[in-house]
Design a protein around this motif. Structure first.
Motif, PDB file in Angstrom:
ATOM      1  N   LEU A 382       0.753  -1.303   0.037  1.00  0.00           N
ATOM      2  CA  LEU A 382       0.163  -0.015   0.177  1.00  0.00           C
ATOM      3  C   LEU A 382       1.047   1.189  -0.122  1.00  0.00           C
ATOM      4  O   LEU A 382       0.425   2.312  -0.415  1.00  0.00           O
ATOM      5  CB  LEU A 382      -1.000  -0.108   1.366  1.00  0.00           C
ATOM      6  CG  LEU A 382      -1.967  -0.883   1.258  1.00  0.00           C
ATOM      7  CD1 LEU A 382      -2.804  -1.022   2.454  1.00  0.00           C
ATOM      8  CD2 LEU A 382      -2.921  -1.069   0.223  1.00  0.00           C
ATOM      9  N   SER A 385       2.625   4.397  -3.860  1.00  0.00           N
ATOM     10  CA  SER A 385       1.392   5.468  -4.420  1.00  0.00           C
ATOM     11  C   SER A 385       0.912   5.534  -5.615  1.00  0.00           C
ATOM     12  O   SER A 385      -0.210   6.035  -6.268  1.00  0.00           O
ATOM     13  CB  SER A 385       1.997   6.862  -4.195  1.00  0.00           C
ATOM     14  OG  SER A 385       3.202   7.098  -4.938  1.00  0.00           O
ATOM     15  N   GLU A 387      -0.242   2.410  -7.170  1.00  0.00           N
ATOM     16  CA  GLU A 387      -1.357   1.286  -7.325  1.00  0.00           C
ATOM     17  C   GLU A 387      -2.656   1.975  -6.796  1.00  0.00           C
ATOM     18  O   GLU A 387      -2.932   2.608  -5.918  1.00  0.00           O
ATOM     19  CB  GLU A 387      -0.818   0.338  -6.162  1.00  0.00           C
ATOM     20  CG  GLU A 387      -1.540  -0.907  -6.515  1.00  0.00           C
ATOM     21  CD  GLU A 387      -1.254  -2.101  -5.643  1.00  0.00           C
ATOM     22  OE1 GLU A 387      -1.504  -3.408  -5.892  1.00  0.00           O
ATOM     23  OE2 GLU A 387      -0.447  -1.756  -4.764  1.00  0.00           O
ATOM     24  N   THR A 388      -3.578   1.342  -7.791  1.00  0.00           N
ATOM     25  CA  THR A 388      -5.003   1.810  -7.750  1.00  0.00           C
ATOM     26  C   THR A 388      -5.770   1.005  -6.707  1.00  0.00           C
ATOM     27  O   THR A 388      -5.411  -0.209  -6.453  1.00  0.00           O
ATOM     28  CB  THR A 388      -5.855   1.879  -9.162  1.00  0.00           C
ATOM     29  OG1 THR A 388      -5.765   0.674  -9.360  1.00  0.00           O
ATOM     30  CG2 THR A 388      -5.005   2.819  -9.934  1.00  0.00           C
ATOM     31  N   PRO A 389      -6.887   1.321  -5.988  1.00  0.00           N
ATOM     32  CA  PRO A 389      -7.734   0.554  -5.046  1.00  0.00           C
ATOM     33  C   PRO A 389      -8.253  -0.628  -5.955  1.00  0.00           C
ATOM     34  O   PRO A 389      -8.159  -1.580  -5.316  1.00  0.00           O
ATOM     35  CB  PRO A 389      -8.735   1.577  -4.671  1.00  0.00           C
ATOM     36  CG  PRO A 389      -8.270   2.922  -4.717  1.00  0.00           C
ATOM     37  CD  PRO A 389      -7.423   2.882  -6.078  1.00  0.00           C
ATOM     38  N   SER A 391      -6.770  -2.568  -7.955  1.00  0.00           N
ATOM     39  CA  SER A 391      -5.751  -3.368  -7.925  1.00  0.00           C
ATOM     40  C   SER A 391      -5.842  -4.394  -6.625  1.00  0.00           C
ATOM     41  O   SER A 391      -5.677  -5.505  -6.517  1.00  0.00           O
ATOM     42  CB  SER A 391      -4.507  -3.251  -8.654  1.00  0.00           C
ATOM     43  OG  SER A 391      -4.503  -2.425  -9.844  1.00  0.00           O
ATOM     44  N   VAL A 392      -5.814  -3.590  -5.559  1.00  0.00           N
ATOM     45  CA  VAL A 392      -5.797  -4.075  -4.234  1.00  0.00           C
ATOM     46  C   VAL A 392      -7.027  -4.833  -3.996  1.00  0.00           C
ATOM     47  O   VAL A 392      -6.813  -5.923  -3.479  1.00  0.00           O
ATOM     48  CB  VAL A 392      -5.738  -2.793  -3.282  1.00  0.00           C
ATOM     49  CG1 VAL A 392      -5.756  -3.520  -1.871  1.00  0.00           C
ATOM     50  CG2 VAL A 392      -4.611  -2.017  -3.301  1.00  0.00           C
ATOM     51  N   PHE A 393      -8.176  -4.512  -4.584  1.00  0.00           N
ATOM     52  CA  PHE A 393      -9.372  -5.154  -4.220  1.00  0.00           C
ATOM     53  C   PHE A 393      -9.396  -6.669  -4.944  1.00  0.00           C
ATOM     54  O   PHE A 393      -9.599  -7.509  -4.809  1.00  0.00           O
ATOM     55  CB  PHE A 393     -10.814  -4.300  -4.760  1.00  0.00           C
ATOM     56  CG  PHE A 393     -11.077  -3.065  -4.076  1.00  0.00           C
ATOM     57  CD1 PHE A 393     -10.657  -3.225  -2.800  1.00  0.00           C
ATOM     58  CD2 PHE A 393     -11.576  -2.161  -4.234  1.00  0.00           C
ATOM     59  CE1 PHE A 393     -10.924  -2.036  -1.741  1.00  0.00           C
ATOM     60  CE2 PHE A 393     -12.002  -1.215  -3.665  1.00  0.00           C
ATOM     61  CZ  PHE A 393     -11.714  -1.035  -2.231  1.00  0.00           C
ATOM     62  N   CYS A 396      -7.206  -8.959  -3.079  1.00  0.00           N
ATOM     63  CA  CYS A 396      -7.646  -9.247  -1.836  1.00  0.00           C
ATOM     64  C   CYS A 396      -9.016  -9.985  -1.673  1.00  0.00           C
ATOM     65  O   CYS A 396      -9.190 -10.715  -0.767  1.00  0.00           O
ATOM     66  CB  CYS A 396      -7.680  -8.099  -0.904  1.00  0.00           C
ATOM     67  SG  CYS A 396      -6.032  -7.182  -0.655  1.00  0.00           S
ATOM     68  N   THR A 419     -15.088  -3.760  -8.865  1.00  0.00           N
ATOM     69  CA  THR A 419     -13.881  -4.272  -9.537  1.00  0.00           C
ATOM     70  C   THR A 419     -13.460  -4.945 -10.590  1.00  0.00           C
ATOM     71  O   THR A 419     -12.465  -4.593 -11.304  1.00  0.00           O
ATOM     72  CB  THR A 419     -13.289  -5.303  -8.139  1.00  0.00           C
ATOM     73  OG1 THR A 419     -13.426  -4.704  -6.941  1.00  0.00           O
ATOM     74  CG2 THR A 419     -11.787  -5.547  -8.347  1.00  0.00           C
ATOM     75  N   HIS A 423     -11.086  -3.205 -13.535  1.00  0.00           N
ATOM     76  CA  HIS A 423      -9.897  -3.870 -13.453  1.00  0.00           C
ATOM     77  C   HIS A 423      -8.943  -3.811 -14.630  1.00  0.00           C
ATOM     78  O   HIS A 423      -9.631  -4.361 -15.888  1.00  0.00           O
ATOM     79  CB  HIS A 423      -9.731  -5.274 -12.866  1.00  0.00           C
ATOM     80  CG  HIS A 423      -8.574  -5.699 -12.154  1.00  0.00           C
ATOM     81  ND1 HIS A 423      -7.606  -6.016 -12.884  1.00  0.00           N
ATOM     82  CD2 HIS A 423      -8.159  -5.875 -10.821  1.00  0.00           C
ATOM     83  CE1 HIS A 423      -6.534  -6.294 -11.679  1.00  0.00           C
ATOM     84  NE2 HIS A 423      -7.098  -6.115 -10.577  1.00  0.00           N
TER      85      HIS A 423
END
Length: 1102
Positions: A382, A385, A387-389, A391-393, A396, A419, A423
């Motif tokens: 995280l 800076s 990386e977009t949300p 990609s995290v979603f 995870c 997402t 994506h």
């Protein structure tokens, strides 16, 4: 690397390579199985087909070995027959010799076939060379093997295209060749393709043409130069590709370096801003202290100066540290600690503690916990800076949803859909789509709607290509899932995604998926959802070749065993398919024509199973098809209104009235205003249509109207003629169809086209009235009731014409002594509508004063069919007085015709005064001396009393019907006329059997029921009538009931309402119950033909 090579090797493997491998290694059975499976799916390989169609590939040379079982090798001609006579020798020697002869014959056949094949190939080469020299004309004589091959191909073409008679004639003319066996041609070559393939493949073979040597040399030089240019272009392309790859790698490295420098710059700027803010705060604090401590200003000033110096020293030291740090890490990636964390660490510099930054960072690092788990790594990522949300979603959500309870997993659907939609990585989207379809074990309707809404949003956002590549495979995986809810999700998704799919995918994959679910899924809910989605797919299909396939699917859905599926097919799928038929201009010629043809077949099938004495007929196959025609009426009328003949009229009508159509119970898809576009447009088009029918406007051609007048109406008339009068439900369905059709088309078409067509065929000239009683006459079949109750009753404007037609028809049929069964059905159907009660009673009242007694008899008979559903006031004020008048008619034959009508009234009314009048009428027929010798009247009275007994008021049954039947039975057993006695006895048996299921007091049983049964038993024994055992058991059962009541001290003065049912227990074995009104009205009870039995088919004796 090895895995990549293996993957590339597997991707390059083809069916042809597999087939060649199997053939080269002599795996013939595996090759044959592969050939059959590929042929079934339409992917036949020429190599396998040629190999297995060539008999020469399976004739192996057989090495001759010594036959140990025979003394010598003999030919068939040299066999000593005497050796193999019935002298007890073993038959093994015979078998060995015959096997040897068979091998020799097979070898000879193979050699001859091989020589013939080589000769044929040599002749073909010679012919090819000669044809190249002479040109394209080849007039050489046909070789025998060529003739046999062509004969085989011609016969094969004739058989495949259904010319069987021509094929038989052709085989007879050939004579010396087996045209069904390619081996008979005698060539060791595979069977050639059929003539159609040869014709289609002809254009791929160029006819050799003569080319000059100079031109050939020029062409060869030109070809060589082009090949050299092609090689040079390929090399240049490869160099450019290498350069592009190198440039891309350099660009990527430069971007990474630029991001690193940007991070360092941000870090330094934040550090400088933090230092400046600390410096300003300390300066302001020192000034404040100096003002407060004025006496000690010198020391304070020294203190401030010292602080400032220390601050400057710290700034210089920090700058030097940062410069050293930058110099040592120029060629290294940015440090692991995130920039935001550095900012947080620097915030501690605000304290008054003077501590070096490096010491503070090492101190913090000593208490920092480094996590090696997946979750720790995710948290560390995280800090990046860039990386977009999303990609995290995407990373995870795979690990989150298994830990969410099943009842709350639907809360993840919006996050998943968002997402997936945004994506950038295709593999991640595919995985998330798989998670979404498998998120909930059994998604309910709301959850499925949420998932489908997300799929639609995905389709809108990403386009048809990604839907086909990513979304549809997920649906295909769930099509055979064990849970119904998952399969429901697939079926519903196909319909929701239909507008966003490519046209080719809709008519291939999606249509096949829905077809599979509709045919093979065991759940009716899945089949219903597939039917609804199929309706959407049909509305988007562009490929006309799929019309017949969709037609079969519509028929299958309409014939489904589940009412859910059939209702969905009727309400949604059928309108969608009719809309497509209308667009293709096939509504009348294909769809409606097929409906009419299927209806004709259904009527013929039911008629073939119809028996003369059948009490029940399964008419559902006919009524279902009539319902389909009824549901197609809005589309048929819309086709007439939207035809080019009307749309081409530009001049609007002067006045346009809003059209009213019969209500459609199936929904808005059957409203003409929805089909056409708007109510205003419908009104305009219908006004033009009426003007054309009335002759106010003209047009040159009108295909739809011509089909309606020349093909539809005649076929509809023929179908009605086929219907038997006993088919009550079919006649009622046809009546409903005629009313809806006439009212939808409008009064002008009704009065100018439909009514004249039927009236012309019902009009009979005076000199042809003798033909009315013929079997095919429209007055003796279902045409008459349909015209009266279905066509003339369609519009209120024709009521006067209906009255005149009814009056004339009744008089004509009565005067010519023609059976009025068709009129009875017409009256029964009209009596179902209360608006026609006054009209029908008025018609019959007019006939009461007709001078011909046949007409009065007919009127008295028809009164019976007006009782059901008629208001009590009409019955008491109009019907009963008319019947009383006819019952006292001067002609004796008219009077008994009123008995059935009196009986029907007694069954339907409860008013005591009216019932007393009816009782007096029956009593007069029984006791009046003028009827003493009228056997027909007595017989009709007994029939009527036996029929109405179980359904009338208990008082009338107990005080009149049962005593009179017992009295008639007592008198009948002493009758001297055996014929009359037999007729009365048969009716009495049926009457007492029906009354035995009613409730009677002990007094009535003992006084009337048992004596009546005993009298009937005497007649049955002496006349050898059936049901003797039943009557005897009834007597014994009722007697035992009376004996039991006497033993218990009971007696018989109670009324039937206070007594328990006195019913013979043995009747339970035969499932006998009291005949209710519905049974009597449907022809049940004793097999007696009364007013409702007019729908039963008449036998030859009648």
């Amino acid at each position: 690397m090895a895995a990549a090579e293996e993957c590339s090797h597997s991707s390059s493997l083809t069916w042809t390579a597999i087939a060649n491998h199997l053939l080269s290694n002599h795996f013939l059975l595996s090759a044959l199985e592969l050939h059959l499976e590929l042929a079934e799916v339409g992917k036949e390989l020429p190599e396998l087909r040629d190999f297995f169609s060539n008999p020469g590939n399976f004739e192996r040379p057989i090495q001759l070995q010594a036959l140990p079982r025979s003394a010598s090798i003999s030919t068939f001609d040299s066999i000593d027959v005497s050796r193999y006579s019935d002298d007890g020798r073993d038959e093994d020697e015979k078998i060995a010799v015959l096997e040897y002869e068979l091998r020799r014959a097979n070898e000879t056949i193979k050699k001859l076939r091989g020589s013939l094949t080589s000769a044929a190939e040599h002749d073909r080469d010679v012919t090819t060379l000669s044809s190249e020299e002479k040109g394209s004309d080849d007039n050489d004589a046909m070789k025998p093997y060529e003739k046999r091959a062509l004969n085989f191909l011609i016969n094969e073409f004739l058989m495949k295209n259904g010319h069987k008679l021509t094929s038989v004639t052709f085989s007879d003319e050939i004579g010396d060749q087996d045209l069904d066996n390619w081996d008979n041609v005698g060539l060791n070559t595979p069977q050639p393709p059929d003539m159609l393939r040869l014709y289609r493949d002809f254009g791929n073979h160029l006819i050799p043409q003569l080319v000059d040597d100079e031109k050939r040399q020029l062409l060869e030089k030109r070809l060589s130069s082009l090949e050299a240019e092609l090689i040079a272009v390929k090399r240049e392309n490869e160099m450019l590709n290498r350069h592009v790859k190198k440039s891309d790698s350099q660009l990527f490295s430069m971007k990474q370096e630029l991001e690193t420098r940007d991070g360092e710059i941000k870090y330094l700027r934040n550090a400088m801003e933090t230092t400046r803010s600390q410096k300003n705060e300390e300066t302001s604090l020192a000034a404040a202290v100096q003002e407060v401590e004025a006496p000690d200003s010198g020391r304070a000033g020294d203190h401030v100066i010292t602080a400032k110096e220390k601050e400057n020293d710290n700034d210089e030291h920090l700058d030097k540290d940062e410069e050293v740090k930058d110099d040592t890490k120029k060629d290294e990636p940015p440090p692991l600690p995130p920039l935001k964390k550095d900012d947080d660490d620097n915030q501690f510099d605000e304290t008054q503690r003077q501590m070096s930054t490096s010491f503070r960072q090492h101190l913090l690092a000593s208490v920092k916990v480094v996590l090696d788990s997946r979750l720790g790594q995710e948290v560390a990522k995280l800090e990046d800076s860039g990386e977009t949300p999303v990609s995290v979603f995407g990373r995870c959500l795979h690990h989150i949803y298994p830990n969410v309870i099943l009842a709350k997993r639907d809360e993840l659907i919006p996050v998943l859909l968002c997402t997936i939609q945004h994506h950038p990585d295709a593999n991640s989207r595919d995985q998330l789509l798989h998670v979404m379809f498998n998120l909930i074990k059994k998604p309910n309707r709301e959850q499925r709607q949420m998932i489908m809404s997300g799929c639609v949003a995905f389709a809108k956002y990403n386009g048809p290509t990604m839907v086909e590549a990513e979304l549809m495979p997920q649906c295909w995986e769930q099509i055979n899932h064990k849970y119904v809810e998952r399969r429901l999700l697939v079926a519903e998704s196909c319909g929701c995604l239909a507008p966003y799919l490519p046209s080719e995918l809709r008519s291939s994959l999606v249509l096949s998926m829905l077809q599979q679910m509709l045919h093979f899924d065991k759940s009716e809910e899945v089949r219903e959802a597939a039917t609804r989605s199929l309706a959407i797919i049909v509305s988007f299909i562009d490929d006309q070749s799929k019309y017949n396939q969709c037609n079969d699917l519509v028929v299958a859905a309409l014939k489904d065993s589940s009412s859910l599926v059939t209702n969905a097919a009727r309400r949604i799928l059928l309108p969608s398919f009719m809309a497509w038929s209308f667009e293709l201009h096939w509504l009348e010629t294909k769809l409606l024509a097929s409906f009419m043809h299927n209806l004709k077949n259904a009527i013929e099938n039911v008629l073939s199973k119809l028996e003369p004495d059948a009490s029940t007929i399964d008419e559902s196959p006919i009524t279902e098809k009539i319902d389909l025609l009824t549901e197609a009426i809005p589309w048929q009328v819309s086709s007439l209104l939207l035809s080019t003949s009307l749309s081409g009229i530009d001049e609007p009508p002067s006045t346009v009235e809003k059209m009213t159509y019969p209500s459609q119970e199936l929904g808005s898809l059957f409203h003409i205003s929805v089909i056409v576009g708007s109510e205003e447009k419908v009104a305009t088009l219908h006004s033009r249509f009426n003007a054309f029918v009335l002759g106010e406007t003209t047009t040159t051609t009108w295909t739809e109207l011509e089909w309606f007048a020349d093909e539809f109406l005649p076929e509809f008339y023929r179908l009605i003629q086929m219907v038997d009068l006993s088919m009550e439900k079919t006649i009622r369905s046809f009546k409903h169809y005629a009313i809806v059709f006439c009212q939808t088309l409008g009064y002008p078409v009704f009065s100018k086209m439909i009514k004249p067509y039927f009236l012309t065929r019902l009009t009979v000239e005076k000199n042809q009235e003798s033909s009315l009683a013929e079997a095919g006459s429209s007055y003796t079949n279902s045409v008459l009731p349909l015209y009266i109750a279905g066509i003339l009753a369609s519009f209120q404007e024709d009521r006067s014409e209906l009255v005149i037609f009814l009056r004339n028809t009744i008089a004509m049929l009565a005067l010519h002594c023609i059976p009025i069964e068709s009129l009875k059905i017409a009256f029964a159907e009209l009596a179902l509508d209360s608006h026609y009660h006054e009209l029908l009673i008025g018609v019959l009242w007019d006939l009461l004063v007709d001078p011909a007694f046949h007409v009065r008899c007919c009127a008295a008979t028809l009164f019976e069919y007006l009782v059901k559903g008629v208001d009590f006031d009409l019955v008491s004020k109009r019907v009963v007085p008319a019947l009383v008048t006819l019952a006292s008619d001067g002609e004796m034959l008219v009077r008994p015709c009123t008995l059935a009508a009196f009986g029907s009234i007694a069954e339907t009314v409860t008013e005591r005064t009216l019932l007393e009048k009816i009782r007096l009428q029956f009593q007069s027929f029984l006791d009046d001396p003028i009827y003493e010798d009228e056997h027909a009247i007595h017989l009709e009275v007994v029939k009527t009393l036996a029929d109405i007994g179980p359904n009338v008021e208990p008082k009338l049954r107990d005080e009149f019907i049962l005593p009179r039947l017992a009295d008639i039975a007592a008198k009948n057993k002493s009758s001297t006329n055996e014929t009359r006695r037999r007729d009365i006895a048969i009716e009495l048996i049926e009457g007492f059997k029906a009354l035995s299921c009613c409730f009677f007091s002990m007094d009535l049983l003992e006084t009337f029921m048992i004596p009546g049964l005993k009298s009937v038993l005497v007649d049955a024994n002496e006349l050898e009538l059936p049901d003797q055992d039943v009557i005897d058991k009834l007597i014994r059962e009722f007697q035992s009931k009376i004996d039991e009541a006497r033993k218990d001290g009971g007696g018989g003065g109670e009324s039937d309402s206070d007594k328990q049912p006195q019913r013979p227990s043995f009747f339970k074995k035969f499932s006998l119950t009291p005949r209710s009104k519905s049974m009597t009205q449907s022809g049940g009870g004793g097999g007696r033909k009364r007013r409702t039995d007019l729908f039963r088919r008449k036998g030859k004796d009648n």
